[in-house]
Design a protein around this motif. Structure first.
Motif, PDB file in Angstrom:
ATOM      1  N   THR A 183       2.517   9.408  -0.484  1.00 14.88           N
ATOM      2  CA  THR A 183       2.908   8.670   0.715  1.00 14.88           C
ATOM      3  C   THR A 183       4.397   8.371   0.672  1.00 14.88           C
ATOM      4  N   ILE A 184       5.003   8.292   1.857  1.00 10.91           N
ATOM      5  CA  ILE A 184       6.428   8.016   1.961  1.00 10.91           C
ATOM      6  C   ILE A 184       6.660   6.956   3.035  1.00 10.91           C
ATOM      7  N   SER A 185       7.792   6.284   2.940  1.00 12.91           N
ATOM      8  CA  SER A 185       8.246   5.363   3.973  1.00 12.91           C
ATOM      9  C   SER A 185       9.672   5.765   4.348  1.00 12.91           C
ATOM     10  N   ILE A 186       9.867   6.100   5.625  1.00 15.24           N
ATOM     11  CA  ILE A 186      11.172   6.512   6.134  1.00 15.24           C
ATOM     12  C   ILE A 186      11.509   5.647   7.337  1.00 15.24           C
ATOM     13  N   THR A 187      12.696   5.073   7.349  1.00 15.06           N
ATOM     14  CA  THR A 187      13.145   4.233   8.458  1.00 15.06           C
ATOM     15  C   THR A 187      14.468   4.766   8.985  1.00 15.06           C
ATOM     16  N   SER A 188      14.459   5.199  10.247  1.00 13.72           N
ATOM     17  CA  SER A 188      15.675   5.691  10.903  1.00 13.72           C
ATOM     18  C   SER A 188      16.403   6.730  10.050  1.00 13.72           C
ATOM     19  N   GLY A 189      15.645   7.662   9.499  1.00 16.14           N
ATOM     20  CA  GLY A 189      16.234   8.732   8.720  1.00 16.14           C
ATOM     21  C   GLY A 189      16.613   8.374   7.298  1.00 16.14           C
ATOM     22  N   PHE A 190      16.248   7.165   6.842  1.00 19.60           N
ATOM     23  CA  PHE A 190      16.559   6.738   5.472  1.00 19.60           C
ATOM     24  C   PHE A 190      15.271   6.688   4.669  1.00 19.60           C
TER      25      PHE A 190
END
Length: 235
Positions: free
Chosen positions: A79-86
């Motif tokens: 699993t991953i968490s990406i916020t606004s390309g970060f």
């Protein structure tokens, strides 16, 4: 000091990784995505457990974010968490790299032998090239180590279940019931690595889940003698 929720014994006991070292795309055995072109994805948690590599299939060109999303779509243990390309977080079985706790993810372009830092997961990736991620302090920059190939197929967190662990209902709804062949203590983590519940030694556990958000949860059950079983459940 890096954040760790699991002991070295659990990491070794899960035996999740193949041993073949990767230097070329032809060495890879686990491929995700679809298309006629291939690039390599390397992830290193820099936790002493080595760097892992996957092949990602696509057409014409891709980028680091798309490669990570392809792996997350193919393997429920990743699993991953990406916020606004970060890129904030990566969780893969018991390995966890959580943004700011205490480090962040750096990204790289190059080969398994030679990396240069790039501008992030939006960096273009062309056929036959490599994209890398390492969980690191930014000073100094630490590139991924030479990887081994990840297992060929979705991550299996449970090679055997000596505790005969029973979980229901699945998917979760209202309450998680855990039954084991022996008294076990329970720790439960969400996809970000946050512990959401823990219980002491018992053969039966009834854990309210009404406040949990939708997603994948990791259940770690352990006896007093150190026998462990790890399972995933979905809400």
């Amino acid at each position: 000091m890096r954040l760790k929720f699991y002991s070295a014994g659990l990491l070794c006991g899960l035996a999740m990784w193949a041993n073949a070292q990767v230097s070329e795309l032809s060495d890879l055995t686990y491929f995700v995505g679809s298309g006629s072109d291939t690039a390599g994805l390397v992830i290193d948690f820099l936790d002493g457990n080595g760097s892992k590599a996957w092949g990602v299939l696509f057409n014409d060109s891709t980028d680091g974010e798309s490669m990570l999303q392809a792996l997350a779509a193919a393997d429920p243990g990743f699993t991953i968490s990406i916020t606004s390309g970060f890129l904030n977080d990566i969780v893969y079985g018991p390995q966890q790299g959580l943004g700011g706790q205490p480090d962040y993810w750096g990204t790289w372009s190059g080969t398994p032998f030679f990396w240069t830092s790039n501008l992030g997961i939006g960096t273009a990736v062309m056929p036959g090239t490599w994209f890398g991620c390492s969980y690191m302090d930014f000073d100094p920059m630490i590139e991924p180590t030479l990887p081994v190939t990840a297992v060929d197929g979705p991550l299996s967190l449970v090679e055997s279940d000596p505790l005969a662990l029973s979980l229901y209902p699945v998917p979760l709804a209202g309450e998680l019931n855990v039954a084991a062949a022996y008294p076990v203590r329970i720790q439960i983590y969400d996809a970000t690595g946050k512990m959401v519940a823990q219980r002491g030694d018992d053969m039966q556990h009834h854990i309210p889940t009404g406040t949990w958000t939708s997603g994948v949860y990791l259940i770690v059950a352990e006896t007093a003698s150190g026998v462990r079983t790890v399972r995933r459940v979905v809400k």
